[in-house]
Design a protein around this motif. Structure first.
Motif, short mmCIF file in Angstrom:
data_model
loop_
_atom_site.label_atom_id
_atom_site.label_comp_id
_atom_site.label_asym_id
_atom_site.label_seq_id
_atom_site.Cartn_x
_atom_site.Cartn_y
_atom_site.Cartn_z
N GLU A 125 0.81 -1.22 0.00
CA GLU A 125 0.00 0.00 0.00
C GLU A 125 0.85 1.27 0.00
N HIS A 126 2.17 1.14 0.03
CA HIS A 126 3.06 2.31 0.13
C HIS A 126 2.99 3.15 -1.15
N PRO A 127 3.08 4.48 -1.02
CA PRO A 127 3.02 5.35 -2.20
C PRO A 127 4.06 5.04 -3.27
N VAL A 128 5.29 4.61 -2.88
CA VAL A 128 6.30 4.32 -3.90
C VAL A 128 5.92 3.11 -4.74
N VAL A 129 5.04 2.28 -4.20
CA VAL A 129 4.59 1.10 -4.94
C VAL A 129 3.35 1.44 -5.76
N VAL A 130 2.36 2.04 -5.08
CA VAL A 130 1.10 2.36 -5.76
C VAL A 130 1.34 3.40 -6.86
N LEU A 190 9.52 -0.73 13.06
CA LEU A 190 10.31 -0.24 11.93
C LEU A 190 9.54 -0.34 10.61
N ARG A 191 8.48 -1.15 10.60
CA ARG A 191 7.64 -1.24 9.41
C ARG A 191 6.17 -1.20 9.81
N GLU A 192 5.79 -0.16 10.53
CA GLU A 192 4.41 -0.03 11.00
C GLU A 192 3.47 0.18 9.82
N ARG A 193 2.41 -0.60 9.76
CA ARG A 193 1.45 -0.52 8.66
C ARG A 193 0.38 0.52 8.96
N PRO A 194 -0.36 0.98 7.94
CA PRO A 194 -1.43 1.95 8.19
C PRO A 194 -2.56 1.34 9.00
N GLN A 195 -3.23 2.18 9.78
CA GLN A 195 -4.33 1.73 10.62
C GLN A 195 -5.57 2.57 10.33
N GLY A 196 -6.72 2.00 10.60
CA GLY A 196 -7.97 2.72 10.42
C GLY A 196 -8.72 2.28 9.18
N ARG A 197 -10.02 2.28 9.27
CA ARG A 197 -10.86 1.82 8.15
C ARG A 197 -10.90 2.82 7.00
N LYS A 198 -10.54 4.06 7.27
CA LYS A 198 -10.64 5.09 6.23
C LYS A 198 -9.40 5.14 5.34
N TYR A 199 -8.39 4.35 5.66
CA TYR A 199 -7.15 4.43 4.88
C TYR A 199 -7.35 3.88 3.46
N LYS A 200 -6.72 4.53 2.47
CA LYS A 200 -6.75 4.08 1.08
C LYS A 200 -5.32 3.84 0.61
N ASP A 201 -5.13 2.74 -0.13
CA ASP A 201 -3.81 2.42 -0.65
C ASP A 201 -3.24 3.59 -1.44
N GLY A 202 -1.96 3.87 -1.21
CA GLY A 202 -1.29 4.97 -1.90
C GLY A 202 -1.20 6.23 -1.09
N ASP A 203 -2.06 6.36 -0.05
CA ASP A 203 -1.98 7.52 0.84
C ASP A 203 -0.82 7.31 1.83
N ARG A 204 -0.21 8.42 2.21
CA ARG A 204 0.81 8.33 3.26
C ARG A 204 0.11 8.20 4.61
N TRP A 205 0.73 7.48 5.51
CA TRP A 205 0.19 7.36 6.87
C TRP A 205 1.22 7.90 7.85
N PRO A 206 0.80 8.23 9.07
CA PRO A 206 1.68 8.97 10.00
C PRO A 206 3.05 8.35 10.21
N ALA A 207 3.12 7.03 10.28
CA ALA A 207 4.40 6.39 10.57
C ALA A 207 5.46 6.69 9.51
#
Length: 710
Positions: free
Chosen positions: A379-384, A577-594
């Motif tokens: 789901e990371h922006p560099v991938v999407v 060191l590889r914290e994934r995005p959390q929350g139901r509103k997250y969309k692939d490609g968006d940056r997350w706080p971590a």
């Protein structure tokens, strides 16, 4: 002339005051004269042994309803056992032995300091039991610890005389390290923050000379939380760790009105309340609301149910040996990395001569760094954003069980299956681990270099290995089917086994360093020292070690909880060191706080896990060569072997001298050595394997369920 009504009113006021108690030394003398132990007295008063100890050494005072009962008991004993009747008269308390108010470390700048009561005069020596003196008034922020005891306590930073943290109870008692108890007059959260920063004397010195001091931590019991206006529990339908007070809650409004700020996490189980620093002086307090599950039972077993003084002891030992907690043990593990390797240091500008903030060599710096596409998550922006289809690193811990078809008749006839667990395997793997400090550079058909950290696309599917062992190249232990991305340690192990490797592609880092070394060293010392305090020391032979490990959790439940928290800090810190995005509103490609943290480094996580898995396979391989034994299953740092006896001593390799053979599994208390995880019948393990389950997952408890993702 005073009226009769006025005189009687004054008498009633005196009668209404708290009962007066004899001095602490006299309390202990009376109890010992009666032949009653502290534990028995604590049981009678529905209290704890530690609390009774505090009463008898002047660290704290009883409160109603125990106060009245304790006074009545002491009066009865005083009548039976007067001081002059003792064979050796009790010595009169000296001024140094009496509890003395400790002057406040800070004074509030915005208001005059409260007037402190003068210490009571020393009691004159007398053969009879001395009359109970008036109890001195303890101003807010003063210690109940006897002055004579202070010299025996560990040396503390003079700026933080009362240690790194305190646990606040509903009656205003703030329990700190080494048995200290402070009086906290706060009735609101803003008042608590002001008291903590100005008067409490709490905090901890920085762990690195280029770092920052640790902010004081106040843990709130349920009664303290309610007293300060917080709900006893946080209710909601979301995952509990994500629950927060709504922005319109009265306490949040109080904080804002007092010109304090909350971090983006808001007011949850772990809340940080701060103002911008004034010069070099930080203005920040960490709160942990215990009744909001701030201390996860998995990381801090049994701590939430302890008495406040015992909670303070657990958190205090952890703070002194690891770091003052700032959240979950995973958060603390990550914060420890930064505290030991600060991103900046003071450097002198060559043009102006002024001291400015500059990069601290060996650290990860202050700016977040995007990973190479194969090191990222799906789901990371560099991938999407790039449409990457080239595959990903799959450096994870083992989850492998041998096929039942590969079990020999001789193995099935052995009576036992024994599980061995490697002590903090990820911590052992982080020792002298060279990782990348700069961003990744892309290379085509590079020559493999085992000294360069990075990710390599290479085909290892041609390598033939014994099917009774898991493949060292995949987490599920199956043989690779074609080219795949591997971290440097995995590819280097293929070379170590004698195979040629020809990378197709690579993402490598030019700047490197042993970033995790100080993290490893501090956590290793904390782990070994805590085990030693529980009776598991390095000088034990293997039989003694197994016996000590069997009873160590019962030796001291508080220190056992510290040990569990240290282990959780290791695993959680690596996971963060590889914290994934959390929350139901997250969309692939968006940056997350971590992703905004310099410590979001999936490549470093992959390096630790790769090295840990390779270390495990190396031991498995050596065990097969030395003993002819092959594992039944492996789960992360736990391995299960068939055994002719019910002890690891029945199958581990030993030299003729009785010393453990190097290279295989060895018992011991240090990271990377093994301890007993569990013993079951061999038939039990075979039955699980036939069902497609992993015996290593269940060897400790014995029971197996079918919904564990097997």
């Amino acid at each position: 002339m005073a009226s009769e009504e006025e005189l009687f009113a004054n008498i009633e006021a005196l009668l209404a005051e708290e009962p007066q108690l004899p001095p602490p030394a006299e309390r202990a003398r009376l109890r010992e004269a009666a032949g009653i132990t502290q534990a028995r007295l604590a049981q009678a008063l529905k209290s704890t042994t530690q609390t009774v100890k505090n009463w008898e050494n002047g660290r704290s005072e009883p409160k109603p309803p125990r106060l009245e009962a304790y006074k009545r008991l002491l009066e009865g004993w005083a009548a039976k056992y007067p001081a002059h009747a003792s064979p050796v008269p009790a010595p009169a308390p000296s001024p140094a032995a009496e509890p003395q108010p400790v002057p406040k470390t800070f004074s509030a700048p915005s208001a005059p300091a409260p007037q402190e009561a003068a210490p009571p005069p020393a009691l004159a020596a007398a053969p009879a039991a001395p009359a109970a003196p008036e109890r001195p008034v303890r101003p807010a922020g003063t210690s109940r610890r006897p002055a004579a005891k202070k010299a025996a306590a560990p040396a503390l930073d003079p700026r933080f005389p009362h240690g790194p943290l305190a646990v606040l109870d509903g009656d205003g008692s703030a329990y700190g390290v080494d048995g200290i108890v402070l009086d906290c007059p706060a009735t609101t959260i803003p008042e608590l923050v002001e008291w903590t920063l100005r008067e409490s004397g709490l905090g901890a010195a920085k762990l690195n000379r280029h770092g920052k001091d640790s902010d004081p931590l106040i843990a709130l019991t349920a009664t303290a939380a309610v007293k300060l206006g917080l709900p006893e529990r946080l209710e909601g339908h979301e995952e509990r760790r994500s629950l927060r007070l709504p922005e319109d809650h009265p306490v949040v409004k109080q904080v804002t009105k007092a010109k304090w700020q909350l971090t983006q996490r808001g007011f949850g189980p772990w809340a940080r309340i701060y103002r911008k620093a004034q010069g070099s002086q930080r203005q920040c307090v960490q709160l942990a609301v215990l009744s909001w599950d701030a201390l996860d039972e998995r990381s801090w077993p049994g701590v939430a149910e302890m008495e406040p003084a015992d909670i303070a002891r657990v958190l205090g030992v952890y703070a002194q040996r690891v770091i003052t907690p700032r959240g979950s043990t995973a958060v603390s593990g990550l914060e420890l990395m930064t505290a030991l390797r600060p991103p900046t240091k003071a450097v002198q500008d060559p043009e102006t001569g002024n001291w400015v903030s500059g990069y601290n060599p060996g650290s990860l710096g202050t700016e977040p760094m995007d990973p190479a596409p194969p090191e990222a998550t799906t789901e990371h922006p560099v991938v999407v954003g790039s449409g990457w289809k080239g595959g990903f690193l799959n450096e994870e811990a083992y989850q492998w069980a041998r096929s039942v078809e590969l079990l020999s008749d001789e193995e099935c006839l052995l009576p036992y299956a024994i599980g061995l667990d490697l002590n903090t395997a990820f911590l052992a793997a982080s020792a002298r681990l060279v990782v990348g400090l700069s961003g990744p550079d892309h290379f085509n058909t590079p020559k493999f270099n085992p000294k360069i950290p990075g990710s390599w696309l290479v085909d290892l599917s041609h390598i033939e290995l014994d099917p009774r062992l898991p493949s060292p190249f995949t987490p599920d232990g199956t043989r690779p089917t074609g080219p795949a991305w591997y971290q440097t340690h995995t590819v280097a192990y293929a070379q170590e086994l004698g195979h040629d490797v020809h990378p197709i592609e690579a993402y490598l880092r030019r700047e490197t360093g042993a970033y995790l070394d100080p993290w490893h060293d501090r956590l290793k010392t904390a782990y070994v020292d805590t085990l030693a305090d529980l009776g598991v020391t390095k000088d034990l032979d293997d039989q003694q070690f197994l016996a000590a490990m069997e009873r160590h959790k019962q030796t001291d439940p508080a220190l056992a909880a510290v040990l569990a928290a240290i282990k959780a800090t290791v695993k959680g810190g690596v996971g963060k060191l590889r914290e994934r995005p959390q929350g139901r509103k997250y969309k692939d490609g968006d940056r997350w706080p971590a992703l905004e943290r310099p410590t979001w480094r999936p490549d470093i996580r992959a390096a630790v896990i790769s090295k840990a898995r390779v270390n495990m396979h190396r031991k498995l391989n050596n065990m097969a060569k030395m003993t002819g034994l092959y594992p039944l299953a492996v789960l992360s740092d736990c391995v299960v072997y068939p055994s002719p006896g019910a002890s690891p001593l029945d199958f581990l390799p030993y030299a003729a001298s009785g010393k453990p053979q190097p290279g295989g599994f060895r018992l011991g208390p240090t990271p990377g050595l093994a301890k007993l995880e569990g013993v079951q019948e061999m038939a039990w393990a075979v039955d699980l394997m036939e069902k497609g389950l992993n015996p290593a997952r269940h060897i400790k408890g014995g029971d197996a369920v079918l919904d564990e993702g097997e």
